[in-house]
Design a protein around this motif. Sequence first.
Motif, PDB file in Angstrom:
ATOM      1  N   GLU A   1       0.822  -1.221   0.000  1.00  0.00           N
ATOM      2  CA  GLU A   1       0.000   0.000   0.000  1.00  0.00           C
ATOM      3  C   GLU A   1       0.852   1.265   0.000  1.00  0.00           C
ATOM      4  O   GLU A   1       0.326   2.357  -0.091  1.00  0.00           O
ATOM      5  CB  GLU A   1      -0.899   0.015   1.238  1.00  0.00           C
ATOM      6  CG  GLU A   1      -1.851  -1.146   1.325  1.00  0.00           C
ATOM      7  CD  GLU A   1      -3.062  -0.954   0.443  1.00  0.00           C
ATOM      8  OE1 GLU A   1      -3.659   0.119   0.462  1.00  0.00           O
ATOM      9  OE2 GLU A   1      -3.392  -1.900  -0.279  1.00  0.00           O
TER      10      GLU A   1
ATOM     11  N   PRO B   1     -12.350  -1.113  -1.862  1.00  0.00           N
ATOM     12  CA  PRO B   1     -10.905  -1.297  -1.742  1.00  0.00           C
ATOM     13  C   PRO B   1     -10.529  -2.764  -1.676  1.00  0.00           C
ATOM     14  O   PRO B   1     -11.304  -3.619  -1.400  1.00  0.00           O
ATOM     15  CB  PRO B   1     -10.544  -0.577  -0.454  1.00  0.00           C
ATOM     16  CG  PRO B   1     -11.821  -0.307   0.247  1.00  0.00           C
ATOM     17  CD  PRO B   1     -12.938  -0.486  -0.724  1.00  0.00           C
TER      18      PRO B   1
ATOM     19  N   ARG C   1      -7.132   4.346  -2.429  1.00  0.00           N
ATOM     20  CA  ARG C   1      -8.191   3.338  -2.246  1.00  0.00           C
ATOM     21  C   ARG C   1      -9.292   3.837  -1.316  1.00  0.00           C
ATOM     22  O   ARG C   1     -10.474   3.623  -1.566  1.00  0.00           O
ATOM     23  CB  ARG C   1      -7.597   2.046  -1.714  1.00  0.00           C
ATOM     24  CG  ARG C   1      -6.864   1.285  -2.776  1.00  0.00           C
ATOM     25  CD  ARG C   1      -6.377  -0.044  -2.275  1.00  0.00           C
ATOM     26  NE  ARG C   1      -5.810  -0.785  -3.390  1.00  0.00           N
ATOM     27  CZ  ARG C   1      -4.947  -1.755  -3.267  1.00  0.00           C
ATOM     28  NH1 ARG C   1      -4.538  -2.134  -2.071  1.00  0.00           N
ATOM     29  NH2 ARG C   1      -4.487  -2.369  -4.335  1.00  0.00           N
TER      30      ARG C   1
ATOM     31  N   ARG D   1      -2.702   3.493  -0.652  1.00  0.00           N
ATOM     32  CA  ARG D   1      -3.631   3.308   0.466  1.00  0.00           C
ATOM     33  C   ARG D   1      -4.667   4.430   0.519  1.00  0.00           C
ATOM     34  O   ARG D   1      -5.870   4.175   0.618  1.00  0.00           O
ATOM     35  CB  ARG D   1      -2.857   3.249   1.779  1.00  0.00           C
ATOM     36  CG  ARG D   1      -3.732   3.094   3.004  1.00  0.00           C
ATOM     37  CD  ARG D   1      -2.918   3.034   4.266  1.00  0.00           C
ATOM     38  NE  ARG D   1      -1.957   1.941   4.150  1.00  0.00           N
ATOM     39  CZ  ARG D   1      -0.820   1.873   4.829  1.00  0.00           C
ATOM     40  NH1 ARG D   1      -0.501   2.826   5.672  1.00  0.00           N
ATOM     41  NH2 ARG D   1      -0.012   0.860   4.679  1.00  0.00           N
TER      42      ARG D   1
ATOM     43  N   VAL E   1      -6.169   2.857  -8.655  1.00  0.00           N
ATOM     44  CA  VAL E   1      -6.683   1.716  -7.882  1.00  0.00           C
ATOM     45  C   VAL E   1      -6.941   0.512  -8.779  1.00  0.00           C
ATOM     46  O   VAL E   1      -6.683  -0.628  -8.387  1.00  0.00           O
ATOM     47  CB  VAL E   1      -7.957   2.136  -7.107  1.00  0.00           C
ATOM     48  CG1 VAL E   1      -8.652   0.940  -6.497  1.00  0.00           C
ATOM     49  CG2 VAL E   1      -7.598   3.157  -6.031  1.00  0.00           C
TER      50      VAL E   1
END
Length: 101
Positions: free
Chosen positions: A25, A101, A51, A48, A71
């Motif tokens: 991430e 996510p 997302r 991260r 993403v």
Amino acid sequence: MIRAVDMKATILSHEAVPIGADSSEVHRFTFILDDEQTLPRSRVISLRIARVLVAELTDADAFVRMLREIVRTEPADYDSLPGQVFTDGDAARPDAEPLQP
């Protein structure tokens, strides 16, 4: 007369996960936002955070479209993202529902 402002988001670079990091991430993407009325703004976002934002935002503006593309992209293809440009004019797409996510 007020002119509608089209935002343009451009991915400038991808920074791979640092050696020793324990999470995929941590990929980072540098991008620039340009509304043609103020100075373009360069920022960095992690995978991260991208997302989290994509899961919450339903807008389909240039910034959100750029995040969706980050993403959706497979990790092996992250280096293909720099240079991609997203505009508000392209934002009227039927895929504006949040991604999980």
